[in-house]
Scaffold this active site. Structure first.
Site, PDB file in Angstrom:
ATOM      1  CD  GLU A 132      -1.570  -8.324   3.679  1.00 17.34           C
ATOM      2  OE1 GLU A 132      -1.531  -7.838   4.828  1.00 17.34           O
ATOM      3  OE2 GLU A 132      -0.555  -8.628   3.030  1.00 17.34           O
ATOM      4  CB  CYS A 145      -4.741  -5.048   8.116  1.00 15.72           C
ATOM      5  SG  CYS A 145      -4.158  -4.721   6.455  1.00 15.72           S
TER       6      CYS A 145
END
Length: 477
Positions: free
Chosen positions: A251, A285
């Site tokens: 991730e 993110c």
């Protein structure tokens, strides 16, 4: 305010140990040392992996209701320690207290979802008689835990992103070793303290703050069957290259875009985009980095964004009125300030913000950024957003896809056909309509494509990654 201890242990094979107090963790706003945490060496990590191997069989044999009981216990204890968890997050991450409380709520949600899913490990009966040669045959498949897992979690959501690894592992019966981020280890340590109150088999979990130099075993040890890493793309892809035969879930980063079409509700879009761009100082993110606005509403929406951004309250994250807190370190703030300056020197227009004081960086908006600038192509991971203009929807979609990243994208539009067109054409892991790409609910599939990673999180989807399908073939005649 809740009390923080001076020192905290690591957790080795379910037990608290205090071999040292080597890791200093600072209050990200004051810069002072807030507490110290035990740090694991290679020998300790090796013992943890050996313990996880030993625990693999008893963990796999736990009944569904037993795994659910562990997760339910965690939910209750997180609720009881809500204020402590929120305050510790505010201190170690510099996250504004209201946002810290929101992350504790998501931590609780994530463990609650895992508790529910832990009793839903379904399989399937399959007919195999698809041709004459298979007449009389049938199959049954179900999922089995993959075995010892390695987890590496980041600093920006130290509670919830650790939870997205720990909770599904318990739900399926996988022992694990976890390395929390060195800048923000306390959330994971408190989770370890609560897990230690349960009847998990010895070796079921270890939570080990460690230096990056001393943590190669988390990646390279062949006894580990899965590595789940959340963090920067450069580190993540390097770990994949060294991970050997184990399964990998990455991730990684992004420079997420949101499209504001000409039919958008601009007042609604404004509030959501301000949140998406500057929530926890942009250190997400899926934070909004690129705002792609239709030319018919560009000037109006730009004025709205600038005015709203200038009004954001920055300062001490412990104060409830604070929206912009410190970045995780002065080095990170300086890095992003340099990118902003580089963009302006290359012809960009600074609409607001752009000044730095230590690790406090003003919420910043730019426009006319050169297509080759770091600020528009790399992951900013800070309070910076860039305005761009488009004429046609095809042009907007192409601009989103120009990125090497592909985590999530947001689109403000009332056009059903554009919604489905974007869903089909955008090279991302998720498309969010009439909200920002920063939106996530903890049961949904979450992850990216291209440089943004491999695999999906979200409890049920992480559980699938942490299990393997085992097939049973039966000849009936």
């Amino acid at each position: 305010m809740p009390y923080l201890k001076d020192t905290y242990p690591l957790y080795l094979n379910n037990k608290a140990e205090q071999p040292n107090s080597d890791l200093e963790v600072t209050d990200k706003f004051t810069g002072e040392v807030a507490f110290r945490v035990a740090q694991a060496d290679a020998a300790t990590i090796d013992k943890a992996i050996a313990g996880a191997v030993h625990a693999a069989e008893p963990m796999a044999r736990m009944a569904s209701y037993e795994r659910k009981a562990v997760l339910d216990h965690c939910v209750r204890r997180f609720q009881e320690r809500f204020d402590e968890l929120a305050y510790s997050l505010c201190v170690e991450a510099g996250k504004p207290i209201k946002d810290s409380e929101g992350e504790v709520t998501r931590l609780i949600d994530t463990f609650r979802i895992a508790a529910e899913e832990s009793v839903r490990m379904y399989g399937e009966v399959m007919p195999l008689d698809i041709s004459e040669r298979a007449k009389g045959y049938e199959a049954i498949w179900k999922r089995y835990p993959i075995g010892p897992c390695s987890f590496i979690s980041p600093f920006n959501f130290p509670l919830n992103l650790a939870a997205h690894k720990i909770a599904p592992a318990i739900a399926v019966g996988c022992p694990f070793v976890m390395k929390p981020a060195s800048k923000t280890p306390l959330g994971a340590i408190i989770m370890g303290e609560i897990l230690a109150e349960t009847d998990l088999p010895e070796g079921a979990f270890s939570i080990l703050p460690a230096s990056r130099d001393g943590a190669d075993l988390f990646t390279e040890d062949e006894r580990l069957k899965l590595l789940s890493f959340t963090g920067s793309p450069g580190v993540g892809w390097a770990l994949k290259a060294k991970s050997g035969k184990k399964k990998i879930v990455l991730e990684l980063g992004g420079n997420a875009a949101v499209i504001v079409d000409s039919d958008a509700d601009l007042d609604d879009a404004l509030e959501r985009i301000i949140f998406g761009a500057f929530y926890q100082s942009g250190q997400s993110c899926i934070g909004v980095q690129r705002i792609i606005i239709h030319e018919d509403v560009y000037d109006r929406f730009k004025a709205m964004l600038v005015a709203r951004t200038k009004g954001l309250v920055a300062g001490d994250p412990k104060k409830r009125e604070t929206f912009i807190g410190p970045m995780i370190s002065e080095g990170e703030a300086k890095r992003l300030k340099d990118w902003i300056d580089e963009a302006v020197e290359g012809g960009a227009t600074l609409l607001c913000g752009g000044t730095r004081d230590g690790n406090m960086l003003e919420a910043t908006l730019l426009e006319n950024v050169h297509r080759d600038a770091k600020a528009i192509n790399e992951e900013a991971f800070g309070p910076l957003a860039i305005l761009q203009k488009f004429s046609t929807f095809d042009e907007a979609l192409a601009e989103v896809n120009r990125s090497t990243f592909g985590l999530q994208a947001g689109i403000f539009t009332r056009d059903l056909f554009k919604m489905f067109d974007a869903w089909d054409r955008l090279e991302v892991g998720g498309v969010v309509i009439n909200d920002v790409p920063s939106y996530r609910v903890d049961n949904m599939p979450y992850g990216g494509v291209k440089d943004s990673g491999l695999g999906r999180e979200g409890i049920r989807f992480a559980m699938e990654d942490m299990t393997e399908i085992r097939n049973l073939v039966i000849r009936r005649t």
